[in-house]
Design a protein around this motif. Structure first.
Motif, PDB file in Angstrom:
ATOM      1  N   SER A  69       0.993  -0.944   0.225  1.00  0.00           N
ATOM      2  CA  SER A  69      -0.107  -0.211   0.174  1.00  0.00           C
ATOM      3  C   SER A  69       1.082   0.957   0.327  1.00  0.00           C
ATOM      4  CB  SER A  69      -0.910   0.280   1.761  1.00  0.00           C
ATOM      5  OG  SER A  69       0.268   0.114   2.776  1.00  0.00           O
ATOM      6  N   GLY A  70       0.047   2.425  -0.474  1.00  0.00           N
ATOM      7  CA  GLY A  70       1.016   3.143  -0.235  1.00  0.00           C
ATOM      8  C   GLY A  70       1.349   4.352   1.300  1.00  0.00           C
ATOM      9  N   THR A  71       0.840   3.964   1.707  1.00  0.00           N
ATOM     10  CA  THR A  71       0.883   4.149   3.180  1.00  0.00           C
ATOM     11  C   THR A  71       2.044   3.544   3.343  1.00  0.00           C
ATOM     12  OG1 THR A  71      -1.792   4.625   3.803  1.00  0.00           O
ATOM     13  CG2 THR A  71      -0.287   3.840   5.440  1.00  0.00           C
ATOM     14  N   ASN A  74       5.246   5.541   2.251  1.00  0.00           N
ATOM     15  CA  ASN A  74       5.669   6.563   2.827  1.00  0.00           C
ATOM     16  C   ASN A  74       6.298   5.813   4.130  1.00  0.00           C
ATOM     17  OD1 ASN A  74       4.085   8.286   1.411  1.00  0.00           O
ATOM     18  ND2 ASN A  74       2.378   8.017   1.955  1.00  0.00           N
ATOM     19  N   HIS A  95      -2.105  13.868   3.146  1.00  0.00           N
ATOM     20  CA  HIS A  95      -2.370  11.946   3.555  1.00  0.00           C
ATOM     21  C   HIS A  95      -1.340  11.650   5.282  1.00  0.00           C
ATOM     22  CE1 HIS A  95      -3.146   7.989   3.080  1.00  0.00           C
ATOM     23  NE2 HIS A  95      -4.289   8.135   2.385  1.00  0.00           N
ATOM     24  N   GLU A 147       3.631  16.683  -0.466  1.00  0.00           N
ATOM     25  CA  GLU A 147       2.853  15.427  -1.355  1.00  0.00           C
ATOM     26  C   GLU A 147       2.102  15.759  -2.547  1.00  0.00           C
ATOM     27  OE1 GLU A 147      -0.340  14.103   1.284  1.00  0.00           O
ATOM     28  OE2 GLU A 147      -2.339  14.525  -0.213  1.00  0.00           O
ATOM     29  N   ASN A 151      -4.440  15.266  -2.136  1.00  0.00           N
ATOM     30  CA  ASN A 151      -5.553  14.612  -1.920  1.00  0.00           C
ATOM     31  C   ASN A 151      -6.496  15.313  -1.624  1.00  0.00           C
ATOM     32  OD1 ASN A 151      -7.395  13.388  -1.486  1.00  0.00           O
ATOM     33  ND2 ASN A 151      -6.303  11.188  -1.024  1.00  0.00           N
ATOM     34  N   ASP A 180       5.500  12.056  -1.683  1.00  0.00           N
ATOM     35  CA  ASP A 180       4.278  11.864  -1.359  1.00  0.00           C
ATOM     36  C   ASP A 180       3.656  11.132  -2.630  1.00  0.00           C
ATOM     37  OD1 ASP A 180       2.003  10.227  -0.817  1.00  0.00           O
ATOM     38  OD2 ASP A 180       1.138  10.701   0.611  1.00  0.00           O
ATOM     39  N   ALA A 182       1.755   9.911  -4.546  1.00  0.00           N
ATOM     40  CA  ALA A 182       0.520   8.405  -4.667  1.00  0.00           C
ATOM     41  C   ALA A 182       0.242   9.052  -5.940  1.00  0.00           C
ATOM     42  CB  ALA A 182      -0.406   8.383  -3.721  1.00  0.00           C
ATOM     43  N   ARG A 183      -0.240  10.242  -6.363  1.00  0.00           N
ATOM     44  CA  ARG A 183      -0.731  10.462  -7.654  1.00  0.00           C
ATOM     45  C   ARG A 183       0.288  11.045  -8.086  1.00  0.00           C
ATOM     46  NH1 ARG A 183      -4.747  10.392  -4.279  1.00  0.00           N
ATOM     47  NH2 ARG A 183      -6.479   9.208  -4.129  1.00  0.00           N
ATOM     48  N   LYS A 211      -4.472   3.527  -8.322  1.00  0.00           N
ATOM     49  CA  LYS A 211      -5.236   4.837  -7.635  1.00  0.00           C
ATOM     50  C   LYS A 211      -5.532   4.791  -9.259  1.00  0.00           C
ATOM     51  CE  LYS A 211      -4.510   6.369  -3.447  1.00  0.00           C
ATOM     52  NZ  LYS A 211      -3.433   5.480  -3.007  1.00  0.00           N
ATOM     53  N   VAL A 378     -10.501   6.906   1.873  1.00  0.00           N
ATOM     54  CA  VAL A 378      -9.891   8.571   0.678  1.00  0.00           C
ATOM     55  C   VAL A 378      -8.706   7.658   0.478  1.00  0.00           C
ATOM     56  CG1 VAL A 378     -11.439  10.352   1.708  1.00  0.00           C
ATOM     57  CG2 VAL A 378      -9.287   9.900   3.146  1.00  0.00           C
TER      58      VAL A 378
HETATM   59  C1  LIG Z   1      -1.506  11.436  -1.095  1.00  0.00           C
HETATM   60  C2  LIG Z   1      -1.749   9.835  -0.688  1.00  0.00           C
HETATM   61  N1  LIG Z   1      -1.096   9.478   0.134  1.00  0.00           N
HETATM   62  C3  LIG Z   1      -1.057   7.507   0.675  1.00  0.00           C
HETATM   63  C4  LIG Z   1      -2.260   7.424  -0.121  1.00  0.00           C
HETATM   64  C5  LIG Z   1      -2.198   5.680   1.093  1.00  0.00           C
HETATM   65  O1  LIG Z   1      -2.161   5.218  -0.142  1.00  0.00           O
HETATM   66  P1  LIG Z   1      -3.197   3.222   0.399  1.00  0.00           P
HETATM   67  O2  LIG Z   1      -4.747   3.655   0.442  1.00  0.00           O
HETATM   68  O3  LIG Z   1      -2.084   2.189  -0.560  1.00  0.00           O
HETATM   69  O4  LIG Z   1      -1.931   2.984   1.581  1.00  0.00           O
HETATM   70  C6  LIG Z   1      -3.033   7.465  -0.255  1.00  0.00           C
HETATM   71  C7  LIG Z   1      -4.775   6.835  -0.565  1.00  0.00           C
HETATM   72  O5  LIG Z   1      -5.569   7.706  -1.206  1.00  0.00           O
HETATM   73  C8  LIG Z   1      -2.624   9.195  -0.865  1.00  0.00           C
HETATM   74  O6  LIG Z   1      -3.903   9.593  -1.213  1.00  0.00           O
END
Ligand SMILES: Cc1ncc(COP(=O)(O)O)c(C=O)c1O
Length: 378
Positions: A69-71, A74, A95, A147, A151, A180, A182-183, A211, A378
């Motif tokens: 995961s992104g979390t 990070n 985030h 970021e 988001n 970060d 993610a996008r 995403k 989200v």
């Molecule tokens: C900016 C940002 N960073 C990190 C994440 C985390 O990703 P994940 O949901 O895969 O843990 C998100 C998820 O929406 C995000 O929007």
């Protein structure tokens, strides 16, 4: 292409809660079924290796590690750059603060130094001013986190000059700087730049396959070779070591190779939604500020036809979302009084046009419908 929840009470609705709601398409499923796999804990999964190599190359980094995961991506970066009892400079609505459940404190003993910004973008001067002076009575700064896109601020994009200024501050103070991203592919599409150009100078970059790129699972943490070697150890420590993960990486490779080219379509769809939302009474939104696939707008009482129920007062965003859901569209709350709509592959233009018509009906149909939405991820 499906554009609504597969089953349950929300089946048939236009699902704009997040770009994470896409389901793997036929090409991804085929790639997953045919993936050559091995035990990734032994470094023996060729499909994972391929994904890591292509990801690192795309971001201009020496190496990358596949994470669930992104979390996690990070948090591995924060853990490696940080140190217990030290501060991480980041935007107050980032985030890592709002949506990672205090992981920086829980897993790594870090404190956020949260800077309030107008649109999620950190200014180099504000960051410079937030870096703790090197005196014995001040908490040490250990990291800067950016970021891009942002988001909760509505998919805002840094331009290259802003990024270069932040990197310069980090270098000047000998601090690491993490992206970060993610996008980051959305940012790249909005600017017409390769993602590597937006990642230059950063010590680590996380981006998500799950995403806008449309994969079912997975993110990449990219950086120097020695940093990524350590990241593999921390991934294992955080419980993210995977085995025959090639079945996931195979879908990720399809997403990485094919996903970026269709992001401009999501951005155009978001712009269409933003223009429709901005027309509604009681909505605060500058549609010109919507540059990627996220639309965030403020809901004032006028948008609810002056409704003053306890629920509307507690959360105007949830009250608005409840009505919108009654008309056929799912969104999420970015805050108590902010609604977020996100475009993605599984909501193609005809569905977005339908969503626009639903939004337009909000102006003439203020009667509450449906129940308050369950809070959406989200
Ligand atoms: C900016 C940002 N960073 C990190 C994440 C985390 O990703 P994940 O949901 O895969 O843990 C998100 C998820 O929406 C995000 O929007």
């Amino acid at each position: 292409m499906p554009s609504s929840p597969a089953s349950g009470p929300d089946a048939g609705l236009i699902d704009l809660r997040s770009d994470t709601v896409t389901r793997p398409d036929a090409e991804m499923r085929q790639a997953m079924a045919g993936a050559v796999v091995g035990d990734d804990a032994y470094g023996e999964d060729p499909t994972v290796r391929q994904l890591e190599e292509e990801s690192a190359a795309a971001l201009g980094c020496a190496a990358a590690v596949f994470v669930p995961s992104g979390t996690m991506g990070n948090q591995i970066a924060l853990h490696l750059h940080g140190g217990r009892g030290r501060e991480v400079i980041c935007d107050a609505r980032s985030h890592i603060i709002e949506l990672e459940l205090g992981a920086m404190a829980a897993l790594s003993g870090l404190l956020p130094r949260a800077l309030v910004t107008a649109d999620g973008r950190l200014g180099a001067e504000a960051v410079e001013a937030a870096i703790a002076p090197d005196v014995a009575y001040r908490t040490r700064t250990c990291l800067i986190v950016v970021e891009n896109t942002h988001n909760l601020a509505g998919g805002t994009v840094y331009d290259r000059q802003q990024l270069a200024a932040l990197v310069a501050v980090a270098r000047h103070h000998r601090l690491p700087i993490h992206l970060d991203g993610a996008r980051i592919w959305n940012a790249a599409a909005a600017l017409g730049e390769p993602p590597a150009a937006l990642a230059g100078g950063f010590d680590s970059v996380m981006f998500c396959l799950s995403k806008g790129l449309g994969a079912p699972v997975g993110s990449l943490l990219c950086g120097r070779r020695d940093f990524i070697a350590e990241a593999r150890r921390v991934r294992k420590m955080f419980g993210g070591g995977m085995r025959q993960a090639g079945v996931l990486a195979a879908a990720g490779l399809v997403a990485l190779r094919r996903g970026p080219s269709r992001l401009p379509e999501d951005h155009a769809n978001a712009a269409l939604l933003a223009r429709a939302a901005a027309e509604l009474p009681g909505i605060e939104l500058d549609p010109a500020a919507v540059r990627t696939n996220i639309v965030v707008f403020r809901v004032t009482p006028a948008a609810l036809g002056g409704e003053i129920s306890a629920a509307a007062l507690a959360s105007p965003a949830d009250a608005f979302l409840s009505r919108l859901r009654g008309l056929g569209v799912l969104g999420s709350a970015a805050s108590r009084d902010q609604v977020r709509l996100v475009t993605h592959r599984d909501a193609p233009r005809p569905r977005i046009e339908e969503a626009v018509r639903c939004l337009q009906r909000m102006a003439v149909d203020p009667a509450p419908r449906g129940s308050l939405p369950a809070s959406a991820g989200v």
